[in-house]
Design an enzyme around this catalytic site. Structure first.
Site, PDB file in Angstrom:
ATOM      1  CG  ASP A  61       7.174  10.083 -15.311  1.00 28.60           C
ATOM      2  OD1 ASP A  61       7.211   9.846 -14.045  1.00 28.60           O
ATOM      3  OD2 ASP A  61       6.781  11.606 -15.704  1.00 28.60           O
ATOM      4  CB  SER A 141       6.964  -0.093   1.962  1.00 32.89           C
ATOM      5  OG  SER A 141       7.773   0.133   2.932  1.00 32.89           O
ATOM      6  CE1 TYR A 154       7.944   5.072   0.096  1.00 29.03           C
ATOM      7  CE2 TYR A 154       7.815   3.917   1.888  1.00 29.03           C
ATOM      8  CZ  TYR A 154       8.189   4.043   0.797  1.00 29.03           C
ATOM      9  OH  TYR A 154       8.667   3.338   0.872  1.00 29.03           O
ATOM     10  CE  LYS A 158       6.404   1.995  -2.162  1.00 27.86           C
ATOM     11  NZ  LYS A 158       6.618   2.287  -2.662  1.00 27.86           N
TER      12      LYS A 158
END
Length: 250
Positions: A61, A141, A154, A158
Site C-alpha cells: 500500500d 495526468s 482528482y 495530479k
C-alpha cells in the site's frame, strides 16, 4: 528490443494492471529488473510468475510508510540497487459534482496520488544517491494541466504531482537524480469508467471527441514514453511533465 535498460533496477507501483503493468513489461523487455508493487498482491504475483526472474512481486500500500520501506528494501535486497522509481499507483473518485465526493474518497485520492510520492521519495533518494544517481518518474495526468468539471479533486491531486515533480527535479539535480512526470489522457484501464462516470458508447464518444487523434491512451503508449524518460537517452531531461494525450492539451 534494444536493451536500453540493461543493468538497471526499477520499482513500478500500481504494476498489477493498466499503465503500471504496461510499463513493467516494457522495462523488463528492455533489460531491466523490476520490483512489481501493488496493493493487489495476487495480481503482481501472477505477473511476476509470467515475467520470470527479472521481476519480483511485492504487495504494498503506497500510502503506508512501512509498506514503502519494504518495497524499497525489496529492490536492494533482491536486485542489489535501485536506479528507477515509477510512482504510478493512482486513485480517482467517480466523475461527478465536486460537492458529491465523500471525505473518505478525497482522503484516499490525496494519499495515493500525493502522499505516496512523498513517502517513496524519502526512502528511494538515499538509495539512489549512494549509487550515484537515478530517475524518478511520476504518473500525473492531463487532468493536472487542463482540468475539467467532474473530476475536481482528482485534478487537484495530479496538479500536486506535476508541481512536486518540477520542484523535486531542481532540488535533486545536485544528487544526479532526474525527476519527470507523465501526463496521460484517459486510457483503456480499469479506471476509465470512473473517469467517464459510466462506461457507455455515448460517454466514450464524448470523451474521444476531445482528443484530436481520436482514441484513448493505451498502456503501450505510456510504457513507450516512460521508457524514454528513464533511459540514458533522456539524461539531460528533468522537470518535464510530458503530455501523452493525442493532442488533448493543445
Amino acid at each position: 528490443m534494444s536493451n536500453r535498460l540493461e543493468g538497471k533496477v526499477a520499482i513500478v507501483t500500481g504494476a498489477g494492471s493498466g499503465f503500471g503493468e504496461g510499463i513493467a513489461r516494457r522495462f523488463i523487455a528492455e533489460g531491466a529488473r523490476v520490483v512489481l508493487a501493488d496493493i493487489n498482491g495476487e495480481a503482481v504475483s501472477g505477473l511476476a510468475h509470467e515475467l520470470g526472474d527479472a521481476s519480483l512481486a511485492v504487495t504494498a500500500d503506497v500510502t503506508n510508510k512501512a509498506d514503502v520501506e519494504a518495497m524499497i528494501a525489496a529492490a536492494t535486497s533482491g536486485f542489489g540497487r535501485l536506479d528507477i522509481l515509477v510512482n504510478n499507483a493512482g486513485y480517482t473518485h467517480r466523475n461527478c459534482s465536486l460537492m458529491d465526493v465523500s471525505e473518505d474518497d478525497f482522503d484516499r485520492i490525496m494519499a495515493v496520488n500525493a502522499k505516496a510520492i512523498y513517502l517513496s521519495t524519502l526512502h528511494a533518494v538515499p538509495v539512489m544517491e549512494a549509487h550515484g544517481g537515478g530517475v524518478i518518474l511520476n504518473t500525473a495526468s492531463t487532468a493536472g494541466l487542463r482540468p475539467r468539471p467532474g473530476l475536481t479533486w482528482y485534478n487537484a491531486s495530479k496538479g500536486f504531482a506535476i508541481t512536486a515533480t518540477k520542484s523535486m527535479a531542481v532540488e535533486l539535480a545536485p544528487k544526479k537524480i532526474r525527476v519527470n512526470a507523465l501526463c496521460p489522457v484517459a486510457g483503456e484501464t480499469a479506471m476509465l469508467d470512473r473517469f467517464m462516470g459510466e462506461d457507455t458508447p455515448e460517454r466514450r464518444a464524448m470523451f474521444k471527441a476531445t482528443i484530436p487523434l481520436g482514441r484513448f491512451s493505451t498502456p503501450d503508449d505510456i510504457a513507450n514514453a516512460a521508457l524514454y524518460l528513464v533511459s540514458d537517452e533522456a539524461q539531460f531531461i528533468t522537470g518535464v511533465a510530458l503530455e501523452v494525450d493525442g493532442g488533448r492539451c493543445v
